[in-house]
Write a protein that holds these residues in place. Structure first.
Motif, PDB file in Angstrom:
ATOM      1  N   LEU A 139       0.818  -1.219   0.000  1.00 22.36           N
ATOM      2  CA  LEU A 139       0.000   0.000   0.000  1.00 22.36           C
ATOM      3  C   LEU A 139       0.849   1.265   0.000  1.00 22.36           C
ATOM      4  O   LEU A 139       0.417   2.308  -0.500  1.00 22.36           O
ATOM      5  CB  LEU A 139      -0.931  -0.004   1.225  1.00 22.36           C
ATOM      6  CG  LEU A 139      -2.072  -1.024   1.166  1.00 22.36           C
ATOM      7  CD1 LEU A 139      -2.847  -1.038   2.476  1.00 22.36           C
ATOM      8  CD2 LEU A 139      -3.007  -0.704   0.002  1.00 22.36           C
ATOM      9  N   ILE A 140       2.043   1.196   0.560  1.00 23.97           N
ATOM     10  CA  ILE A 140       2.926   2.370   0.576  1.00 23.97           C
ATOM     11  C   ILE A 140       3.927   2.324  -0.578  1.00 23.97           C
ATOM     12  O   ILE A 140       4.162   3.325  -1.259  1.00 23.97           O
ATOM     13  CB  ILE A 140       3.670   2.462   1.927  1.00 23.97           C
ATOM     14  CG1 ILE A 140       2.675   2.637   3.064  1.00 23.97           C
ATOM     15  CG2 ILE A 140       4.668   3.623   1.910  1.00 23.97           C
ATOM     16  CD1 ILE A 140       3.289   2.644   4.439  1.00 23.97           C
ATOM     17  N   GLY A 141       4.516   1.147  -0.805  1.00 26.21           N
ATOM     18  CA  GLY A 141       5.601   1.044  -1.784  1.00 26.21           C
ATOM     19  C   GLY A 141       5.163   1.238  -3.225  1.00 26.21           C
ATOM     20  O   GLY A 141       5.847   1.931  -3.990  1.00 26.21           O
ATOM     21  N   ILE A 142       4.022   0.633  -3.620  1.00 29.18           N
ATOM     22  CA  ILE A 142       3.594   0.734  -5.025  1.00 29.18           C
ATOM     23  C   ILE A 142       3.200   2.163  -5.406  1.00 29.18           C
ATOM     24  O   ILE A 142       3.688   2.687  -6.421  1.00 29.18           O
ATOM     25  CB  ILE A 142       2.458  -0.268  -5.308  1.00 29.18           C
ATOM     26  CG1 ILE A 142       2.994  -1.707  -5.210  1.00 29.18           C
ATOM     27  CG2 ILE A 142       1.854  -0.035  -6.685  1.00 29.18           C
ATOM     28  CD1 ILE A 142       1.954  -2.773  -5.364  1.00 29.18           C
ATOM     29  N   PRO A 143       2.326   2.844  -4.629  1.00 30.92           N
ATOM     30  CA  PRO A 143       2.012   4.243  -5.002  1.00 30.92           C
ATOM     31  C   PRO A 143       3.242   5.148  -5.002  1.00 30.92           C
ATOM     32  O   PRO A 143       3.384   5.998  -5.889  1.00 30.92           O
ATOM     33  CB  PRO A 143       1.020   4.679  -3.918  1.00 30.92           C
ATOM     34  CG  PRO A 143       0.417   3.413  -3.421  1.00 30.92           C
ATOM     35  CD  PRO A 143       1.511   2.401  -3.498  1.00 30.92           C
ATOM     36  N   LEU A 144       4.134   4.961  -4.020  1.00 31.15           N
ATOM     37  CA  LEU A 144       5.349   5.792  -3.991  1.00 31.15           C
ATOM     38  C   LEU A 144       6.209   5.561  -5.231  1.00 31.15           C
ATOM     39  O   LEU A 144       6.740   6.506  -5.820  1.00 31.15           O
ATOM     40  CB  LEU A 144       6.167   5.460  -2.741  1.00 31.15           C
ATOM     41  CG  LEU A 144       5.971   6.350  -1.516  1.00 31.15           C
ATOM     42  CD1 LEU A 144       6.908   5.917  -0.397  1.00 31.15           C
ATOM     43  CD2 LEU A 144       6.225   7.806  -1.857  1.00 31.15           C
ATOM     44  N   ILE A 194       9.945  -2.732  -2.675  1.00 33.98           N
ATOM     45  CA  ILE A 194       8.791  -2.635  -3.570  1.00 33.98           C
ATOM     46  C   ILE A 194       8.770  -1.278  -4.268  1.00 33.98           C
ATOM     47  O   ILE A 194       8.485  -1.179  -5.470  1.00 33.98           O
ATOM     48  CB  ILE A 194       7.488  -2.879  -2.772  1.00 33.98           C
ATOM     49  CG1 ILE A 194       7.410  -4.349  -2.351  1.00 33.98           C
ATOM     50  CG2 ILE A 194       6.267  -2.489  -3.594  1.00 33.98           C
ATOM     51  CD1 ILE A 194       6.238  -4.677  -1.469  1.00 33.98           C
ATOM     52  N   MET A 195       9.095  -0.220  -3.529  1.00 30.93           N
ATOM     53  CA  MET A 195       9.093   1.115  -4.126  1.00 30.93           C
ATOM     54  C   MET A 195      10.128   1.217  -5.257  1.00 30.93           C
ATOM     55  O   MET A 195       9.823   1.697  -6.358  1.00 30.93           O
ATOM     56  CB  MET A 195       9.393   2.159  -3.038  1.00 30.93           C
ATOM     57  CG  MET A 195       9.099   3.599  -3.442  1.00 30.93           C
ATOM     58  SD  MET A 195      10.349   4.357  -4.468  1.00 30.93           S
ATOM     59  CE  MET A 195      11.568   4.763  -3.223  1.00 30.93           C
ATOM     60  N   ASP A 213      10.526  12.385  -5.989  1.00 26.28           N
ATOM     61  CA  ASP A 213      11.329  11.241  -6.428  1.00 26.28           C
ATOM     62  C   ASP A 213      12.630  11.174  -5.629  1.00 26.28           C
ATOM     63  O   ASP A 213      13.012  10.106  -5.135  1.00 26.28           O
ATOM     64  CB  ASP A 213      11.621  11.371  -7.926  1.00 26.28           C
ATOM     65  CG  ASP A 213      12.435  10.199  -8.449  1.00 26.28           C
ATOM     66  OD1 ASP A 213      12.274   9.091  -7.909  1.00 26.28           O
ATOM     67  OD2 ASP A 213      13.218  10.386  -9.392  1.00 26.28           O
ATOM     68  N   ASN A 214      13.294  12.307  -5.492  1.00 24.53           N
ATOM     69  CA  ASN A 214      14.554  12.315  -4.744  1.00 24.53           C
ATOM     70  C   ASN A 214      14.342  11.972  -3.273  1.00 24.53           C
ATOM     71  O   ASN A 214      15.109  11.214  -2.675  1.00 24.53           O
ATOM     72  CB  ASN A 214      15.230  13.688  -4.870  1.00 24.53           C
ATOM     73  CG  ASN A 214      15.724  13.957  -6.289  1.00 24.53           C
ATOM     74  OD1 ASN A 214      16.100  13.024  -6.995  1.00 24.53           O
ATOM     75  ND2 ASN A 214      15.693  15.203  -6.716  1.00 24.53           N
ATOM     76  N   ALA A 215      13.261  12.550  -2.688  1.00 22.49           N
ATOM     77  CA  ALA A 215      12.997  12.304  -1.265  1.00 22.49           C
ATOM     78  C   ALA A 215      12.677  10.829  -1.020  1.00 22.49           C
ATOM     79  O   ALA A 215      13.201  10.208  -0.078  1.00 22.49           O
ATOM     80  CB  ALA A 215      11.840  13.179  -0.792  1.00 22.49           C
TER      81      ALA A 215
END
Length: 319
Positions: free
Chosen positions: A112-117, A189-190, A130-132
C-alpha cells in the motif's frame, strides 16, 4: 493452465524430499545429544537410554529416515516434541496463524505504501518527491531490521508509552512488529515499482495511448501499471514466503509466539522433531506461495494466459 499447475505441484515433491533429507542428516550428524540436552545433566544414563529407545534414535540412520518419511506419508505424523510431548503438527497449528497474520499485514502495508510511492516517483522522475522517496528507500534498505525494531520499542513504548513491546494479544500488540517487518519491504517494492514504471512508460504503446488523447491517469493506472507489476508481484511473493518461514528476529525481539520463535527455541535445545517438522512445513508453504505467484502472473499479464490458449489451439489444429 491446469496441466501447468499440476506439473508445478509434482515438481515440489522431490524438492521437499531433498529438504527433509538434508535437514534430517544435519540434525542427526550434529554434535551434542538432544536427549541429554532435554533431560538435563542430572538425568541418569538409564533415563537417557530409555528415551533414546522411545524416540527411535538408536536405530540406524536409513531406518530412522524411512520410518520418518513413512509416518508423514501414511499418518501425517511429524513426531512428538521432546520437551512437552505434544505432536509437532499441533505445535505448528498453534504457531503458524500468528506468523501468517504478521506476514499478511506486513506485506499489505509494504504494498500500500511502496507501489504508489514507486508510481509517483517514476511519473515525476528527478523531482523533489522522487529524490525524497529514493533517499528514504536507501535509508530503509541500509537500516538493519533488528535495529529499527529496537528504535520503535524505545520511541513508542519506553518514551511515549503508546504501544506494548511484547506479545500478540490484540491490535495494539501488532502495530510495532508489522511496522518493523514491513518497512524493509517498502523500500524494495518502491524501487522495483519505480524502475519498471520508468521502463514501461517509455514504451511505444504508451506514446500511442497519449497520442490518442487518453487521460494520463488511465494510461498510468490501466496500461502502464499492469505491465510494471509483474516483477513487483514476484518480489512481494518472495518477501511473503520469507515472512511465512518465520520472521525470526522480529518474533524474538517482540516475543511473538509464531513459527520463527518456535524454531529458534527448538534449535536452541536441539528439539529435532519440531525443527524437522517446522522446516518441512515452511518448505511446502514456500512452494505453494511460488505456485500462487505463477498463477497470478496469468491474470496480470495477458501474454502468459494467451500462451497456454495458443498451445491448446495448436493442438486442436494438429488434431
Amino acid at each position: 493452465m491446469g496441466k501447468y499447475i499440476l506439473r508445478r505441484i509434482l515438481m515440489m515433491i522431490p524438492v521437499i524430499i531433498c529438504v527433509v533429507f538434508v535437514v534430517f542428516m544435519i540434525l542427526r550428524l550434529s554434535p551434542n545429544d538432544p536427549i541429554r540436552t532435554v533431560l538435563g545433566d542430572m538425568a541418569t544414563q538409564e533415563e537417557v537410554d530409555e528415551m533414546r529407545d522411545e524416540m527411535g534414535l538408536n536405530d540406524p540412520l536409513p531406518t530412522q529416515f524411512v520410518s520418518y518419511i513413512g509416518k508423514i506419508v501414511t499418518k501425517f505424523d511429524f513426531g512428538v516434541s521432546y520437551v512437552n510431548r505434544r505432536p509437532v503438527l499441533t505445535e505448528i497449528k498453534d504457531r503458524f496463524p500468528i506468523t501468517l497474520q504478521l506476514a499478511i499485514f506486513s506485506t499489505l502495508l509494504a504494498a500500500l505504501i511502496g507501489i504508489p510511492l514507486g508510481m509517483v516517483s517514476a511519473c515525476h522522475q528527478y523531482g523533489l518527491l522522487d529524490n525524497a522517496s529514493s533517499v528514504l528507500a536507501l535509508i530503509f534498505l541500509a537500516m538493519p531490521e533488528f535495529w529499527f525494531a529496537l528504535m520503535l520499542i524505545i520511541v513508542f513504548t519506553q518514551k511515549l508509552g503508546w504501544l506494548p513491546a511484547s506479545g500478540w494479544y490484540g491490535v495494539e500488540y501488532m502495530i510495532l512488529p508489522i511496522l518493523a517487518t514491513g518497512m524493509g519491504c517498502i523500500a524494495g517494492i518502491m524501487r522495483t515499482t519505480r524502475s519498471n514504471m520508468l521502463e514501461v512508460i517509455r514504451q511505444d504503446y504508451i506514446r500511442t495511448a497519449r497520442a490518442k488523447g487518453l487521460k494520463e491517469n488511465i494510461i498510468i493506472g490501466k496500461h502502464a501499471l499492469r505491465n510494471a507489476l509483474i516483477p513487483v508481484v514476484t518480489l512481494m511473493g518472495m518477501q511473503f514466503g520469507k515472512m511465512l518461514g518465520g520472521v525470526f528476529v522480529i518474533e524474538t525481539i517482540f516475543a511473538i509466539p509464531g513459527m520463527g520463535k518456535l524454531l529458534v527455541d527448538a534449535c536452541s535445545i536441539k528439539n529435532i522433531p519440531v525443527v524437522q517438522g517446522g522446516v518441512i512445513f515452511i518448505a511446502v508453504i514456500y512452494g505453494v506461495v511460488n505456485l500462487l505467484i505463477d498463477i497470478i502472473y496469468g491474470f496480470i499479464d495477458p501474454r502468459i494466459s494467451s500462451m497456454y490458449k495458443g498451445k491448446k489451439k495448436e493442438k486442436r489444429g494438429e488434431a
